[in-house]
Design a protein around this motif. Structure first.
Motif, PDB file in Angstrom:
ATOM      1  N   ARG A   1      25.118  91.474  72.909  1.00 21.93           N
ATOM      2  CA  ARG A   1      23.827  91.510  72.224  1.00 21.93           C
ATOM      3  C   ARG A   1      24.011  91.479  70.715  1.00 21.93           C
ATOM      4  NH1 ARG A   1      21.304  96.820  74.679  1.00 21.93           N
ATOM      5  NH2 ARG A   1      23.483  97.443  74.512  1.00 21.93           N
ATOM      6  N   ASP A   2      22.951  91.035  70.036  1.00 24.21           N
ATOM      7  CA  ASP A   2      23.003  90.962  68.573  1.00 24.21           C
ATOM      8  C   ASP A   2      23.215  92.333  67.951  1.00 24.21           C
ATOM      9  OD1 ASP A   2      22.643  88.258  68.681  1.00 24.21           O
ATOM     10  OD2 ASP A   2      20.460  88.327  68.356  1.00 24.21           O
ATOM     11  N   LYS A   3      22.625  93.381  68.549  1.00 18.74           N
ATOM     12  CA  LYS A   3      22.781  94.728  68.023  1.00 18.74           C
ATOM     13  C   LYS A   3      24.243  95.159  68.058  1.00 18.74           C
ATOM     14  CE  LYS A   3      21.410  98.770  66.540  1.00 18.74           C
ATOM     15  NZ  LYS A   3      20.967  98.965  65.144  1.00 18.74           N
ATOM     16  N   GLU A   4      24.932  94.800  69.126  1.00 24.02           N
ATOM     17  CA  GLU A   4      26.354  95.136  69.236  1.00 24.02           C
ATOM     18  C   GLU A   4      27.174  94.404  68.187  1.00 24.02           C
ATOM     19  OE1 GLU A   4      26.437  95.985  74.077  1.00 24.02           O
ATOM     20  OE2 GLU A   4      26.838  93.982  73.277  1.00 24.02           O
ATOM     21  N   LEU A   5      26.843  93.137  67.956  1.00 18.78           N
ATOM     22  CA  LEU A   5      27.540  92.376  66.910  1.00 18.78           C
ATOM     23  C   LEU A   5      27.258  92.971  65.535  1.00 18.78           C
ATOM     24  CD1 LEU A   5      27.133  88.657  68.056  1.00 18.78           C
ATOM     25  CD2 LEU A   5      29.249  89.973  67.876  1.00 18.78           C
ATOM     26  N   ASP A   6      26.012  93.413  65.311  1.00 15.31           N
ATOM     27  CA  ASP A   6      25.673  94.026  64.015  1.00 15.31           C
ATOM     28  C   ASP A   6      26.482  95.288  63.789  1.00 15.31           C
ATOM     29  OD1 ASP A   6      23.864  92.010  63.614  1.00 15.31           O
ATOM     30  OD2 ASP A   6      22.121  93.165  64.272  1.00 15.31           O
ATOM     31  N   LEU A   7      26.633  96.106  64.820  1.00  8.61           N
ATOM     32  CA  LEU A   7      27.422  97.324  64.687  1.00  8.61           C
ATOM     33  C   LEU A   7      28.896  97.011  64.474  1.00  8.61           C
ATOM     34  CD1 LEU A   7      25.788  99.650  67.366  1.00  8.61           C
ATOM     35  CD2 LEU A   7      25.852 100.014  64.893  1.00  8.61           C
ATOM     36  N   ALA A   8      29.376  95.979  65.162  1.00  9.16           N
ATOM     37  CA  ALA A   8      30.770  95.577  64.952  1.00  9.16           C
ATOM     38  C   ALA A   8      30.987  95.093  63.518  1.00  9.16           C
ATOM     39  CB  ALA A   8      31.161  94.486  65.949  1.00  9.16           C
ATOM     40  N   ASP A   9      30.026  94.335  62.985  1.00  5.49           N
ATOM     41  CA  ASP A   9      30.114  93.897  61.592  1.00  5.49           C
ATOM     42  C   ASP A   9      30.068  95.084  60.637  1.00  5.49           C
ATOM     43  OD1 ASP A   9      30.250  91.294  62.412  1.00  5.49           O
ATOM     44  OD2 ASP A   9      28.113  90.878  62.132  1.00  5.49           O
ATOM     45  N   ALA A  10      29.206  96.068  60.946  1.00  2.00           N
ATOM     46  CA  ALA A  10      29.116  97.259  60.096  1.00  2.00           C
ATOM     47  C   ALA A  10      30.431  98.030  60.103  1.00  2.00           C
ATOM     48  CB  ALA A  10      27.974  98.155  60.559  1.00  2.00           C
ATOM     49  N   LEU A  11      31.072  98.121  61.260  1.00  2.00           N
ATOM     50  CA  LEU A  11      32.361  98.811  61.344  1.00  2.00           C
ATOM     51  C   LEU A  11      33.419  98.068  60.534  1.00  2.00           C
ATOM     52  CD1 LEU A  11      34.150 101.006  62.503  1.00  2.00           C
ATOM     53  CD2 LEU A  11      34.437  99.619  64.567  1.00  2.00           C
ATOM     54  N   MET A  12      33.418  96.746  60.608  1.00  2.00           N
ATOM     55  CA  MET A  12      34.378  95.951  59.838  1.00  2.00           C
ATOM     56  C   MET A  12      34.153  96.126  58.338  1.00  2.00           C
ATOM     57  SD  MET A  12      34.249  92.518  62.221  1.00  2.00           S
ATOM     58  CE  MET A  12      35.182  91.512  61.081  1.00  2.00           C
ATOM     59  N   ASP A  13      32.872  96.137  57.932  1.00  2.00           N
ATOM     60  CA  ASP A  13      32.572  96.316  56.509  1.00  2.00           C
ATOM     61  C   ASP A  13      32.956  97.711  56.035  1.00  2.00           C
ATOM     62  OD1 ASP A  13      31.604  93.748  56.450  1.00  2.00           O
ATOM     63  OD2 ASP A  13      29.513  94.339  56.718  1.00  2.00           O
ATOM     64  N   THR A  14      32.745  98.726  56.891  1.00  2.43           N
ATOM     65  CA  THR A  14      33.066 100.097  56.497  1.00  2.43           C
ATOM     66  C   THR A  14      34.568 100.292  56.359  1.00  2.43           C
ATOM     67  OG1 THR A  14      31.097 100.867  57.669  1.00  2.43           O
ATOM     68  CG2 THR A  14      32.735 102.526  57.073  1.00  2.43           C
ATOM     69  N   LEU A  15      35.329  99.763  57.320  1.00  3.32           N
ATOM     70  CA  LEU A  15      36.780  99.876  57.220  1.00  3.32           C
ATOM     71  C   LEU A  15      37.309  99.110  56.015  1.00  3.32           C
ATOM     72  CD1 LEU A  15      37.799  99.516  60.979  1.00  3.32           C
ATOM     73  CD2 LEU A  15      37.751 101.588  59.601  1.00  3.32           C
ATOM     74  N   GLY A  16      36.666  98.003  55.688  1.00  6.71           N
ATOM     75  CA  GLY A  16      37.013  97.267  54.483  1.00  6.71           C
ATOM     76  C   GLY A  16      38.401  96.644  54.561  1.00  6.71           C
ATOM     77  N   GLU A  17      38.971  96.387  53.382  1.00  7.40           N
ATOM     78  CA  GLU A  17      40.276  95.763  53.275  1.00  7.40           C
ATOM     79  C   GLU A  17      41.338  96.824  53.015  1.00  7.40           C
ATOM     80  OE1 GLU A  17      40.113  92.759  50.319  1.00  7.40           O
ATOM     81  OE2 GLU A  17      38.619  91.552  51.364  1.00  7.40           O
ATOM     82  N   VAL A  18      42.583  96.394  53.028  1.00  6.53           N
ATOM     83  CA  VAL A  18      43.691  97.303  52.785  1.00  6.53           C
ATOM     84  C   VAL A  18      44.750  96.570  51.972  1.00  6.53           C
ATOM     85  CG1 VAL A  18      44.925  96.686  54.904  1.00  6.53           C
ATOM     86  CG2 VAL A  18      45.294  98.930  53.880  1.00  6.53           C
ATOM     87  N   ASP A  19      45.394  97.318  51.096  1.00  9.89           N
ATOM     88  CA  ASP A  19      46.514  96.771  50.350  1.00  9.89           C
ATOM     89  C   ASP A  19      47.754  96.890  51.232  1.00  9.89           C
ATOM     90  OD1 ASP A  19      48.390  95.903  48.582  1.00  9.89           O
ATOM     91  OD2 ASP A  19      47.984  97.401  47.029  1.00  9.89           O
TER      92      ASP A  19
END
Length: 355
Positions: free
Chosen positions: A185-203
């Motif tokens: 579902r779109d809601k699940e994809l939105d939450l997955a995107d939010a988790l990816m954005d929250t974790l962010g990048e790493v050096d």
């Protein structure tokens, strides 16, 4: 760094003498095999089956075992005269965009060092050509008894080569992905995107091998006769069967660990501890003082005198005594006033007669 292979890069009609140097190193901790009863080392000895004796490294060569079990010796001289152009040459066969290379094919990495002053000019030419074209070079070379595929690219001011697997050495992912029909579902994809954005990048420079560090602590503790450190208990968590709940909890935990407030919520502003409260104006002070005084005066009137019969009698007696006392004080003050009035009248009459 010590070179492991000497040869040349074949770039059209240009030949660039180079030395192959390992670009990576392993920091893994290696173990020895021991006899557990007395800690004696377990060694593997190289023994000739025909003579039943141990042989030295200088007596050991290469051979190919045929299907019928016969042995065909192969010498280093035989390998140096292989009928291929890549025996001592890294032959560039094409230039392609880097995204054409599947990361599954990439293997060991090497640096290509220029082999002496004559190689500086063609080496620099190839490096700058790779930079300007934004491409990588695909090459063939022979190393350790077999022909290999490689990719040349620029790293800083050097040329690096990654060993590549041949395309037929990469297995197909068929049968790996789940074969069950799944609806996302779109809601699940939105939450997955939010988790990816929250974790962010790493050096990547901040990442390190925690397993090796823990292993070093265990070795150091045992070497000093101390008990090895205990394994920390993992955080207890319930089994989450709902994917949405798992995603929401993951996003919440990631935000809390980074101190990021949820979207749409503003940070709460709180006064610092130890800082005095702002002073009120004089008007407010007097008002509050009056209110406090009025409250104090009216407070006893609100109190209840409910209690036992004995308590009521005591209260009544106390009130009567207080009233009598007040009546006595009032009578005294009235008599004093009358006496003062009479004295004043006498003085006034005396003054009149004298006049």
């Amino acid at each position: 760094m010590r070179s492991i292979w000497n040869g040349a890069i074949s770039f059209g009609l240009v030949s660039i003498p180079i030395k192959l140097v390992n670009a990576t190193e392993s920091h893994a901790i290696s173990f020895r095999q021991i006899h557990t009863e007395d800690n004696g080392r377990i060694r593997y000895r190289k023994v000739c089956e025909l003579e039943d004796r141990e042989v030295s490294q200088g007596e050991i060569g290469k051979a190919y075992e045929d299907a019928d079990g016969s042995i065909i010796p192969i010498t280093d001289e035989d390998l140096s005269h292989l009928p291929i152009p890549t025996a001592r040459t890294i032959e560039i066969v094409a230039f392609v965009p880097a995204e054409r290379i599947d990361p599954l094919q990439m293997g060991a990495a090497y640096y290509l060092a220029a082999g002496g002053a004559p190689a500086a000019k063609p080496y620099t030419l190839l490096r700058e050509a790779l930079k300007r074209s934004n491409k990588v070079a695909i090459a063939k070379y022979a190393l350790r008894g077999r022909e290999r595929l490689g990719m040349l690219r620029v790293v800083g001011d050097a040329i690096a080569m990654h060993g590549l697997l041949w395309p037929d050495e990469v297995r197909s992912p068929e049968g790996v992905a789940p074969d069950t029909d799944v609806t996302i579902r779109d809601k699940e994809l939105d939450l997955a995107d939010a988790l990816m954005d929250t974790l962010g990048e790493v050096d990547l420079e901040d990442l390190h091998d925690e397993y090796r560090e823990a292993l070093e602590e265990v070795i150091a503790a045992k070497a000093s006769g101390e008990a090895p450190p205990e394994t920390p208990q993992p955080a207890a968590g319930g089994k989450v069967l709902d994917l949405m709940a798992a995603l929401e909890n993951s996003v919440r935990a990631a935000r809390e660990s980074r101190g990021t407030p949820p979207p749409g919520e503003e940070a709460e502003v709180r006064p610092l501890r130890g800082r005095p409260e702002p002073k009120e104006t004089e008007g407010k002070k007097s008002t509050s003082t009056r209110k406090s005084a009025a409250t104090k005066k009216t407070a006893p009137a609100r109190k209840s005198t409910a209690g036992t019969g004995e308590g009521t009698k005591r209260t009544t007696t106390t009130k009567s005594t207080a009233r009598a006392s007040r009546n006595g004080e009032t009578s005294k003050s009235t008599a004093a006033k009358k006496t003062t009035t009479k004295t004043t009248a006498k003085k006034t009459a005396s003054r009149k007669r004298t006049a």
